[in-house]
Design an enzyme around this catalytic site. Structure first.
Site, PDB file in Angstrom:
ATOM      1  CB  CYS A 156     -77.302 133.660  -3.782  1.00 34.13           C
ATOM      2  SG  CYS A 156     -77.284 133.498  -5.572  1.00 34.13           S
ATOM      3  CB  ILE A 209     -70.184 128.726 -13.042  1.00 33.65           C
ATOM      4  CG1 ILE A 209     -71.218 129.658 -13.680  1.00 33.65           C
ATOM      5  CG2 ILE A 209     -70.776 127.354 -12.754  1.00 33.65           C
ATOM      6  CD1 ILE A 209     -72.432 129.918 -12.837  1.00 33.65           C
ATOM      7  CG  HIS A 259     -71.739 133.227  -6.042  1.00 34.43           C
ATOM      8  ND1 HIS A 259     -72.267 133.007  -4.789  1.00 34.43           N
ATOM      9  CD2 HIS A 259     -72.744 133.787  -6.788  1.00 34.43           C
ATOM     10  CE1 HIS A 259     -73.527 133.421  -4.765  1.00 34.43           C
ATOM     11  NE2 HIS A 259     -73.843 133.879  -5.956  1.00 34.43           N
TER      12      HIS A 259
END
Length: 389
Positions: A86, A217, A329
């Site tokens: 990430c 998501i 994200h």
């Protein structure tokens, strides 16, 4: 470290875009950043392209950046692909800074792009599940059908509550704050404010995390232009930056030592930041990270959340973009998206979520997990200090 500058920043809206390719997202963000900086594509001497999940979700590996940029303004540019969980695009930013600071080029681009939505919804969770040590026995013991990271964030939340006395209402209040910020951000994936009561009433994911406390998501891209020379208009300086990897069973000390390194470069303290963007993949994580950064004392973050002081007009504005929970994200784009928000804040162009007279900003982005036992340890952490000069 030698001071480098951000000349421009741009991003797409985050969301689920089934008819838009990774290349389409990436080039939209790149074009926005080039326009914002007033820089020609041919002046960009290095591109660091952050992407974390394509190799699993679509099967495309190794040359994502070259393919994404092949038909855009930066076709043929010197490009390096960065896969670092990430923190892929914050790592890409670190490489862009190094390229400029070393004298390798005068202008560099960091771009993060991710397309996580897919007809087979399990692929995103499968991709996220590879950002851990898959040989760890704890993996096979996990009963969750969600991302294993929600198990880790829930574990962290329960420990934080036990150690500080934080009530679950503080987690809901934290989530409500970022949902409010997201409602003011035209690029956010979720643009609806939610009350703490609505958040607590949403579907339970892993105790104590409800759906509206968790990041979604999605798809999106964000890009940042880094220069060696100070821009003539609206200069934003990168006065400190650190990228560190986790040590076995280090827990939150990874965030603390990474922040210490970046802040010492800048000669700054986290507590003095005017605005902070941090990695709130789940709402309680924001409180934990605020304390690990040293922005507030142990057990103080949840009290600020309850008092509304984490809002854009509060004492310590946090995740004015909406954070991972509301802005979204798409993991490979998160790090550069944080920087886009902070550049907007420092330049006074954040609209209704603008922090008054913002001069000093701090970004924290993390990814993966090298150990899973409590407290889990992230694989990588990046902290970046930005200042209006």
């Amino acid at each position: 470290m030698d001071t480098t500058y951000i000349a421009g920043a741009g991003m797409t809206r985050f969301g689920k875009f089934p008819n838009t390719s990774l290349a389409g997202l990436a080039n939209e963000a790149v074009d926005a950043a080039l326009t914002d900086a007033g820089v020609r594509a041919e002046d960009v001497g290095f591109v660091a392209f952050g992407n974390a999940t394509s190799s699993v979700i679509t099967g495309q590996a190794m040359i994502q950046g070259q393919l994404a940029l092949l038909d855009g303004a930066l076709a043929g540019a010197r490009t390096v692909n960065v896969e670092n969980a990430c923190a892929s695009s914050s790592s890409a930013l670190h490489l862009a800074m190094m390229a400029v600071a070393s004298g390798s080029c005068d202008v560099a681009l960091a771009v993060g792009a991710e397309k996580m939505s897919h007809p087979d919804k399990t692929r995103a969770f499968d991709a996220l599940g590879r950002a851990i040590d898959i040989s760890d026995p704890l993996v096979s013991e996990s009963p969750s059908r969600n991302s294993i990271f929600m198990d880790l964030y829930a574990q962290e939340a329960r420990r934080y509550a036990a150690e500080t006395g934080a009530p679950v209402e503080a987690f809901a209040r934290t989530a409500s704050t970022v949902h409010y910020h997201g409602s003011l951000n035209p690029n956010a994936q979720h643009r609806h404010p939610h009350s703490p009561e609505e958040i607590l009433a949403s579907r339970m994911i892993v105790e104590p995390l409800t759906l509206l406390m968790c990041s979604p998501i999605g798809d999106g891209a964000a890009a940042v232009i880094v220069t060696r020379d100070r821009p003539s208009t609206d200069p934003i300086a990168i006065t400190g930056a650190a990228l560190q990897s986790g040590r076995r069973r280090e827990g939150g000390q990874l965030v603390t030592r990474t922040a210490k390194a970046a802040l010492e470069q800048a000669g700054r303290k986290a507590a003095d930041a005017d605005v902070i963007e941090l990695h709130d993949a789940a709402a309680p994580a924001a409180l934990v990270i605020l304390e690990e950064l040293g922005a507030v004392g142990r057990g103080e973050a949840w009290k600020l959340a309850m008092e509304g002081e984490l809002r854009h007009d509060g004492r310590l504005p946090v995740n004015t973009s909406g954070g991972l929970i509301s802005r979204g994200h798409p993991v490979g784009a998160t790090g550069t998206a944080q920087i886009v928000e902070l550049v907007d804040q420092l330049r006074g162009r954040a609209g209704d979520r603008q922090v008054s007279d913002a001069q000093f900003a701090l970004a924290q982005n993390a990814g993966g997990a090298v150990t899973l036992d409590d407290p889990y340890t992230a694989a990588v952490c990046a902290v970046t200090v930005l200042e209006r000069v």
